[in-house]
Design an enzyme around this catalytic site. Structure first.
Site, mmCIF file in Angstrom:
data_model
loop_
_atom_site.group_PDB
_atom_site.id
_atom_site.type_symbol
_atom_site.label_atom_id
_atom_site.label_comp_id
_atom_site.label_asym_id
_atom_site.label_seq_id
_atom_site.Cartn_x
_atom_site.Cartn_y
_atom_site.Cartn_z
ATOM 1 N N HIS A 198 5.998 -11.639 6.151
ATOM 2 C CA HIS A 198 5.771 -11.069 4.427
ATOM 3 C C HIS A 198 6.662 -11.359 4.283
ATOM 4 O O HIS A 198 8.144 -11.221 4.565
ATOM 5 C CB HIS A 198 5.140 -10.374 3.879
ATOM 6 N N ILE B 156 0.849 -1.147 0.003
ATOM 7 C CA ILE B 156 -0.143 -0.384 0.128
ATOM 8 C C ILE B 156 0.993 0.523 -0.457
ATOM 9 O O ILE B 156 0.137 2.546 -0.547
ATOM 10 C CB ILE B 156 -1.235 0.340 1.085
HETATM 11 P P1 AMP Z 1 6.977 -4.985 7.624
HETATM 12 O O1 AMP Z 1 7.963 -3.378 8.061
HETATM 13 O O2 AMP Z 1 8.068 -5.804 6.746
HETATM 14 O O3 AMP Z 1 6.540 -5.171 8.649
HETATM 15 O O4 AMP Z 1 5.967 -4.484 6.697
HETATM 16 C C1 AMP Z 1 4.486 -3.663 6.576
HETATM 17 C C2 AMP Z 1 4.124 -3.777 4.967
HETATM 18 O O5 AMP Z 1 3.035 -3.716 4.565
HETATM 19 C C3 AMP Z 1 4.818 -2.302 5.098
HETATM 20 O O6 AMP Z 1 5.647 -2.113 3.751
HETATM 21 C C4 AMP Z 1 3.440 -1.803 4.445
HETATM 22 O O7 AMP Z 1 3.757 -0.240 3.329
HETATM 23 C C5 AMP Z 1 2.728 -3.038 4.105
HETATM 24 N N1 AMP Z 1 0.857 -2.888 4.687
HETATM 25 C C6 AMP Z 1 0.433 -2.912 5.717
HETATM 26 N N2 AMP Z 1 -0.989 -2.698 5.186
HETATM 27 C C7 AMP Z 1 -1.571 -3.306 4.599
HETATM 28 C C8 AMP Z 1 -2.279 -3.330 3.094
HETATM 29 N N3 AMP Z 1 -3.801 -2.831 3.735
HETATM 30 N N4 AMP Z 1 -2.044 -3.592 1.928
HETATM 31 C C9 AMP Z 1 -1.118 -3.559 1.165
HETATM 32 N N5 AMP Z 1 -0.156 -3.469 2.492
HETATM 33 C C10 AMP Z 1 0.470 -3.029 3.265
#
Ligand code: AMP
Ligand code: ZN
Length: 117
Positions: free
Chosen positions: A100, A31
């Site tokens: 992820h 996102i």
């Molecule tokens: P991390 O810091 O590795 O836990 O990455 C989490 C990622 O999830 C970040 O890059 C956010 O931008 C992404 N993120 C959070 N919520 C969403 C969502 N609803 N859809 C897509 N990406 C998301």
């Protein structure tokens, strides 16, 4: 883990721009993209972080990693190359505690000492 945001995406309760799905894996556009191509590849099973990966998750985890080149090809960045990142825990910059892998590409990325995407 019913209130996990990525579990909600898996269940379709939160919309996402999906780019790949199979039995074990879902992938969707981040996102807040940190590169022209920024996709998150997740196991459908809730695994909180790399620290919680278990030997019985072997197949699922293999599928997560194997999805990367398929997605890269689909999005046209396989040839140019890309980066796969897993952030684990507070010092690793993990924000969402559902395992992820970030797939980043579409431009020449900076050195390995990247700030948290
Ligand atoms: P991390 O810091 O590795 O836990 O990455 C989490 C990622 O999830 C970040 O890059 C956010 O931008 C992404 N993120 C959070 N919520 C969403 C969502 N609803 N859809 C897509 N990406 C998301
Ligand atoms: Zn989850």
């Amino acid at each position: 883990m019913t209130d996990c945001i990525f579990c909600k995406i898996v269940r379709g309760e939160i919309p996402s721009r999906q780019v790949f799905e199979n039995e074990h894996v879902l992938a969707f556009h981040d996102i807040q993209p940190a590169a022209p191509v920024h996709v998150l590849i997740i196991p459908k099973k809730h695994i909180a972080s790399a620290n919680e990966m278990q030997p019985e998750d072997r197949e699922v985890l293999g599928e997560v990693l194997l999805a990367a080149p398929a997605i890269a090809r689909e999005l046209g960045v396989a040839e140019g190359g890309y980066r796969l990142i897993n952030n684990c825990g507070p010092d690793g910059g993990q924000v969402v505690y559902h395992l992820h892998v970030h797939l980043l590409g579409g431009e020449k990325l900076g050195g390995l000492n990247v700030k948290h995407p």
